[in-house]
Design a protein around this motif. Structure first.
Motif, PDB file in Angstrom:
ATOM      1  N   LEU A 222       0.819  -1.212   0.000  1.00 20.74           N
ATOM      2  CA  LEU A 222       0.000   0.000   0.000  1.00 20.74           C
ATOM      3  C   LEU A 222       0.854   1.264   0.000  1.00 20.74           C
ATOM      4  CD1 LEU A 222      -2.844  -1.064   2.436  1.00 20.74           C
ATOM      5  CD2 LEU A 222      -3.070  -0.609  -0.006  1.00 20.74           C
ATOM      6  N   ASN A 223       1.996   1.226   0.671  1.00 21.88           N
ATOM      7  CA  ASN A 223       2.890   2.390   0.629  1.00 21.88           C
ATOM      8  C   ASN A 223       3.328   2.676  -0.805  1.00 21.88           C
ATOM      9  OD1 ASN A 223       2.828   2.938   3.378  1.00 21.88           O
ATOM     10  ND2 ASN A 223       4.648   1.714   3.847  1.00 21.88           N
ATOM     11  N   ALA A 224       3.560   1.619  -1.587  1.00 22.93           N
ATOM     12  CA  ALA A 224       3.935   1.798  -2.994  1.00 22.93           C
ATOM     13  C   ALA A 224       2.773   2.378  -3.802  1.00 22.93           C
ATOM     14  CB  ALA A 224       4.380   0.461  -3.593  1.00 22.93           C
ATOM     15  N   VAL A 225       1.563   1.939  -3.513  1.00 21.86           N
ATOM     16  CA  VAL A 225       0.391   2.470  -4.217  1.00 21.86           C
ATOM     17  C   VAL A 225       0.214   3.954  -3.912  1.00 21.86           C
ATOM     18  CG1 VAL A 225      -2.116   2.347  -4.435  1.00 21.86           C
ATOM     19  CG2 VAL A 225      -0.774   0.240  -4.318  1.00 21.86           C
ATOM     20  N   TRP A 226       0.329   4.326  -2.636  1.00 21.01           N
ATOM     21  CA  TRP A 226       0.181   5.742  -2.264  1.00 21.01           C
ATOM     22  C   TRP A 226       1.281   6.597  -2.899  1.00 21.01           C
ATOM     23  CZ3 TRP A 226      -3.690   8.380  -0.065  1.00 21.01           C
ATOM     24  CH2 TRP A 226      -4.674   7.674   0.627  1.00 21.01           C
ATOM     25  N   ASP A 227       2.496   6.072  -2.952  1.00 18.01           N
ATOM     26  CA  ASP A 227       3.592   6.801  -3.595  1.00 18.01           C
ATOM     27  C   ASP A 227       3.281   7.043  -5.066  1.00 18.01           C
ATOM     28  OD1 ASP A 227       6.361   7.855  -3.697  1.00 18.01           O
ATOM     29  OD2 ASP A 227       6.750   6.089  -4.919  1.00 18.01           O
ATOM     30  N   LEU A 228       2.787   6.000  -5.742  1.00 21.51           N
ATOM     31  CA  LEU A 228       2.457   6.129  -7.165  1.00 21.51           C
ATOM     32  C   LEU A 228       1.315   7.120  -7.374  1.00 21.51           C
ATOM     33  CD1 LEU A 228       2.960   5.107 -10.053  1.00 21.51           C
ATOM     34  CD2 LEU A 228       1.340   3.252  -9.589  1.00 21.51           C
ATOM     35  N   TRP A 229       0.295   7.065  -6.544  1.00 20.89           N
ATOM     36  CA  TRP A 229      -0.835   7.981  -6.670  1.00 20.89           C
ATOM     37  C   TRP A 229      -0.384   9.423  -6.488  1.00 20.89           C
ATOM     38  CZ3 TRP A 229      -5.679   8.192  -2.949  1.00 20.89           C
ATOM     39  CH2 TRP A 229      -6.656   9.034  -3.530  1.00 20.89           C
ATOM     40  N   ALA A 230       0.401   9.674  -5.437  1.00 19.30           N
ATOM     41  CA  ALA A 230       0.863  11.043  -5.189  1.00 19.30           C
ATOM     42  C   ALA A 230       1.721  11.553  -6.343  1.00 19.30           C
ATOM     43  CB  ALA A 230       1.637  11.094  -3.873  1.00 19.30           C
ATOM     44  N   LYS A 231       2.558  10.680  -6.896  1.00 15.60           N
ATOM     45  CA  LYS A 231       3.380  11.094  -8.036  1.00 15.60           C
ATOM     46  C   LYS A 231       2.521  11.410  -9.252  1.00 15.60           C
ATOM     47  CE  LYS A 231       7.636   8.692  -6.740  1.00 15.60           C
ATOM     48  NZ  LYS A 231       8.458   7.480  -6.945  1.00 15.60           N
ATOM     49  N   GLN A 232       1.507  10.598  -9.486  1.00 16.67           N
ATOM     50  CA  GLN A 232       0.625  10.868 -10.614  1.00 16.67           C
ATOM     51  C   GLN A 232      -0.062  12.217 -10.464  1.00 16.67           C
ATOM     52  OE1 GLN A 232      -2.080   7.948 -12.911  1.00 16.67           O
ATOM     53  NE2 GLN A 232      -3.439   8.804 -11.356  1.00 16.67           N
ATOM     54  N   GLU A 233      -0.409  12.571  -9.228  1.00 22.59           N
ATOM     55  CA  GLU A 233      -1.058  13.861  -8.980  1.00 22.59           C
ATOM     56  C   GLU A 233      -0.055  15.012  -8.894  1.00 22.59           C
ATOM     57  OE1 GLU A 233      -4.366  14.204  -8.995  1.00 22.59           O
ATOM     58  OE2 GLU A 233      -4.401  12.075  -9.496  1.00 22.59           O
ATOM     59  N   GLY A 234       1.238  14.694  -8.899  1.00 20.92           N
ATOM     60  CA  GLY A 234       2.268  15.721  -8.854  1.00 20.92           C
ATOM     61  C   GLY A 234       2.379  16.412  -7.504  1.00 20.92           C
ATOM     62  N   LYS A 235       2.080  15.676  -6.411  1.00 24.36           N
ATOM     63  CA  LYS A 235       2.091  16.273  -5.073  1.00 24.36           C
ATOM     64  C   LYS A 235       2.830  15.379  -4.091  1.00 24.36           C
ATOM     65  CE  LYS A 235      -2.551  18.292  -5.655  1.00 24.36           C
ATOM     66  NZ  LYS A 235      -3.923  18.347  -5.085  1.00 24.36           N
ATOM     67  N   PRO A 236       3.481  15.993  -3.082  1.00 23.21           N
ATOM     68  CA  PRO A 236       3.951  15.160  -1.973  1.00 23.21           C
ATOM     69  C   PRO A 236       2.740  14.563  -1.267  1.00 23.21           C
ATOM     70  CG  PRO A 236       4.184  17.490  -1.445  1.00 23.21           C
ATOM     71  CD  PRO A 236       3.780  17.408  -2.885  1.00 23.21           C
ATOM     72  N   LEU A 237       2.905  13.422  -0.638  1.00 29.92           N
ATOM     73  CA  LEU A 237       1.752  12.718  -0.078  1.00 29.92           C
ATOM     74  C   LEU A 237       0.974  13.566   0.921  1.00 29.92           C
ATOM     75  CD1 LEU A 237       0.608   9.506   0.275  1.00 29.92           C
ATOM     76  CD2 LEU A 237       1.253  10.209   2.566  1.00 29.92           C
ATOM     77  N   TRP A 238       1.678  14.316   1.770  1.00 32.24           N
ATOM     78  CA  TRP A 238       0.966  15.121   2.771  1.00 32.24           C
ATOM     79  C   TRP A 238       0.033  16.118   2.091  1.00 32.24           C
ATOM     80  CZ3 TRP A 238       1.230  20.411   2.872  1.00 32.24           C
ATOM     81  CH2 TRP A 238       2.318  21.030   2.248  1.00 32.24           C
ATOM     82  N   LYS A 239       0.473  16.673   0.969  1.00 28.69           N
ATOM     83  CA  LYS A 239      -0.336  17.655   0.247  1.00 28.69           C
ATOM     84  C   LYS A 239      -1.507  16.977  -0.458  1.00 28.69           C
ATOM     85  CE  LYS A 239      -1.213  21.757  -1.548  1.00 28.69           C
ATOM     86  NZ  LYS A 239      -1.946  22.753  -0.732  1.00 28.69           N
ATOM     87  N   LEU A 240      -1.273  15.769  -0.981  1.00 24.40           N
ATOM     88  CA  LEU A 240      -2.366  14.999  -1.582  1.00 24.40           C
ATOM     89  C   LEU A 240      -3.483  14.805  -0.562  1.00 24.40           C
ATOM     90  CD1 LEU A 240      -3.427  13.138  -3.954  1.00 24.40           C
ATOM     91  CD2 LEU A 240      -2.281  11.265  -2.745  1.00 24.40           C
ATOM     92  N   LEU A 241      -3.121  14.455   0.671  1.00 27.78           N
ATOM     93  CA  LEU A 241      -4.107  14.238   1.732  1.00 27.78           C
ATOM     94  C   LEU A 241      -4.777  15.539   2.147  1.00 27.78           C
ATOM     95  CD1 LEU A 241      -2.100  11.724   3.962  1.00 27.78           C
ATOM     96  CD2 LEU A 241      -3.952  11.184   2.362  1.00 27.78           C
ATOM     97  N   VAL A 242      -3.973  16.576   2.315  1.00 28.57           N
ATOM     98  CA  VAL A 242      -4.504  17.876   2.760  1.00 28.57           C
ATOM     99  C   VAL A 242      -5.522  18.421   1.768  1.00 28.57           C
ATOM    100  CG1 VAL A 242      -3.861  20.316   3.049  1.00 28.57           C
ATOM    101  CG2 VAL A 242      -2.559  18.533   4.229  1.00 28.57           C
ATOM    102  N   ASP A 243      -5.288  18.202   0.473  1.00 27.63           N
ATOM    103  CA  ASP A 243      -6.168  18.762  -0.553  1.00 27.63           C
ATOM    104  C   ASP A 243      -7.426  17.930  -0.795  1.00 27.63           C
ATOM    105  OD1 ASP A 243      -4.414  20.824  -0.876  1.00 27.63           O
ATOM    106  OD2 ASP A 243      -3.531  20.096  -2.741  1.00 27.63           O
TER     107      ASP A 243
END
Length: 546
Positions: A222-243
């Motif tokens: 799951l950590n790999a999935v979240w990393d891939l998702w955040a990269k696709q969105e062009g955001k660090p993970l914390w920002k992906l969650l915050v937004d």
């Protein structure tokens, strides 16, 4: 050796280099049983010649069969081969690249002039505590590739201490069928369902459920999935969650087994209430960072000279919060705690960590004798599974002004739920790789908010600082909205092996700016420190053999 299809970037499809008749060999270590890519290739013809007398055994797994339809061809139209676009689905390929086990070395023993780049962490006492006296900091490492041609990959890790990492790798491989050939959009579009699919496998859950090796493997995937998702969105993970809006965020969480404490509606309401001042808190994080404390100065295996030197250096660097390992010998603990308290002074914050060493009465007695050093908390005083034991210790130590902190080895959200219900802790410590990745940590952050218990994450290890910084920065901005009695652990080891290492400024974590979950390791470090065939370990094992 076993045969598997796919590759690590050289070729797409079932074969290697685009040739469906060629496959990559995977070697099995005779020492630990771990599987590693050999780099060799054989044709199907040579495979057919391998008979009973062959020294190697070959298994042609159905999901990797070279005779199957290559991904992306006309017979499989759901695999897009066109150039990537913002709306193009991203499918996880057969390229499921998994180094077997990792053990890392440090750049040298603190306080010495020599460097020991070929030494595991146990040789320098780094990471040592009352229960884990010789850890070789390690990790199982997952890399996800997709059929979109932009080159984005998702990287996931889970932290271990050496032996046993190969068992986690086996568990990750067992989870692979739940991930391969899935659209990333489908996964994150029903993240709760995907999380439950991983954790509710009708056979694998028997060796869990949601605990132990199989849950560590779940975290890595799951950590790999979240990393891939955040990269696709062009955001660090914390920002992906915050937004994320509250409803989308909550849809990532599996509320099964915790609705008696936190419902989906309550979680949404907590997030909605925290919208007030959110922009200002994000600006505060970007300007000043999240407060941290250091554990690097006082590992149990460090001699006094090293302890003094590291404390002195930390004070010069602006650190005001320190943690010391205790629990092996009372008189030695008293001496070491006195040394540290005298060095840092009465105004600095001191915490203690027993790493599960004591029985309940022993913990109370021991900490009563260490109370003179004014510790803010005692961490993991007893078994991580003993909810009522933690509650008894917490109640007994409260008059002394000592809180109980735990969570580093809590199996899952259910254990955290019970710790909160029993008033068994004053400080809650999430871990980015022990729980089921971001998904499960979100549920724990929200429960902590409801019970008004400060979250002070566990970090250190291999990559734990890199990962957990995202979660605690998100927590402040979008959930807790408070820094009262809150801090995140920091350990100054092994960050040099990561492509996007943590940035500490004035004893605070500065929010990452690169897209992703900060999980990606440097290729050279991966190559050199791979166990047992990396350069570092080859030299060490050869020396030990002599």
């Amino acid at each position: 050796m076993v045969l598997e299809g796919g590759g690590t970037g050289e070729g797409r499809g079932r074969g290697v280099g685009g040739d469906p008749e060629r496959v990559r060999l995977v070697e099995q270590c005779p020492r630990c049983g771990a599987e590693t890519w050999s780099g060799k290739r054989v044709s199907q013809g040579s495979l057919s010649r391998a008979g009973p007398s062959s020294p190697s055994k070959f298994h042609n797994f159905p999901e990797f069969s070279s005779a199957a339809t290559p991904p992306g061809c006309a017979a499989n139209p759901r695999r897009l081969r066109a150039p990537p676009s913002p709306c193009a689905p991203r499918r996880v390929q057969q390229t499921w690249w998994l180094p077997s086990a990792w053990a890392w070395c440090t750049a040298g023993s603190p306080g010495s002039q020599s460097t020991t780049c070929a030494s595991p962490t146990s040789l320098g006492g780094h990471g040592s505590d009352a229960m884990h006296t010789d850890p070789d900091y390690s990790a199982a490492y997952v890399v996800l590739e997709t059929d979109v041609e932009d080159g984005l990959k998702g990287y996931g890790i889970t932290f271990t201490l050496g032996r046993g990492t190969e068992v986690v790798v086996c568990a990750v491989n067992a989870l692979a069928p739940h991930v391969l050939n899935k659209d990333l959009g489908d996964i994150v579009g029903d993240f709760r369902g995907f999380y439950r699919q991983l954790t509710s496998d009708g056979q694998l859950r028997w060796i869990g459920p949601e605990k132990g090796v199989v849950h560590l493997a779940t975290a890595a995937v799951l950590n790999a999935v979240w990393d891939l998702w955040a990269k696709q969105e062009g955001k660090p993970l914390w920002k992906l969650l915050v937004d994320m809006d509250p409803q989308t965020l909550v849809s990532c969480i599996d509320f099964r087994y915790i609705t008696d404490v936190l419902t989906e509606e309550e979680a949404c309401e907590i997030l909605r209430q925290s919208q007030v001042g959110k922009k200002e808190r994000e600006e505060q994080m970007l300007a000043h960072g999240y407060p941290a404390y250091t554990t690097s100065c006082a590992w149990l295996g460090y001699p006094d000279a090293t302890l003094k030197q590291l404390c002195s250096e930390a004070l010069k660097d602006g650190w005001t919060r320190f943690k010391v390992k205790v629990g092996a010998d009372l008189q030695d603990d008293i001496r070491r705690c006195r040394l540290i308290r005298n060095m840092i002074g009465p105004e600095k914050t001191l915490m203690m960590d027993a790493n599960q060493r004591w029985d309940v009465p022993e913990a109370v007695e021991w900490m009563t004798k260490l109370a003179e050093f004014k510790p803010l908390w005692i961490e993991e005083p007893t078994s991580p599974d003993d909810i009522l034991g933690h509650a008894a210790i917490s109640k007994a130590l409260a008059p002394l002004g000592i809180g109980v902190a735990t969570g580093e080895q809590c199996h899952n959200r259910v254990i955290f739920k019970q710790l909160l219900q029993a008033k068994a802790l004053k400080f809650l410590q999430i871990d980015s790789c022990r729980l089921g990745s971001v998904n499960e940590n979100l549920s724990v952050l929200l429960m902590a908010k409801k019970f008004d218990i400060p979250v002070c994450p566990h970090a250190g290890g291999v990559g734990l600082c890199e990962l957990v910084q995202h979660l605690i920065i998100f927590d402040f901005i979008s959930v807790s909205a408070s820094l009262q009695d809150r801090m995140c652990e920091y350990v100054d080891h092994l960050h040099e092996h990561f492509k996007y290492p943590v940035l500490i400024r004035e004893a605070s974590y500065m929010p990452p700016k690169d897209a992703g979950y900060s999980t990606e390791m440097k290729e050279d470090s991966v190559k050199r420190h791979r166990y047992p065939d990396g350069e570092v370990w080859k030299k060490l094992l050869t020396a030990q053999g002599n």
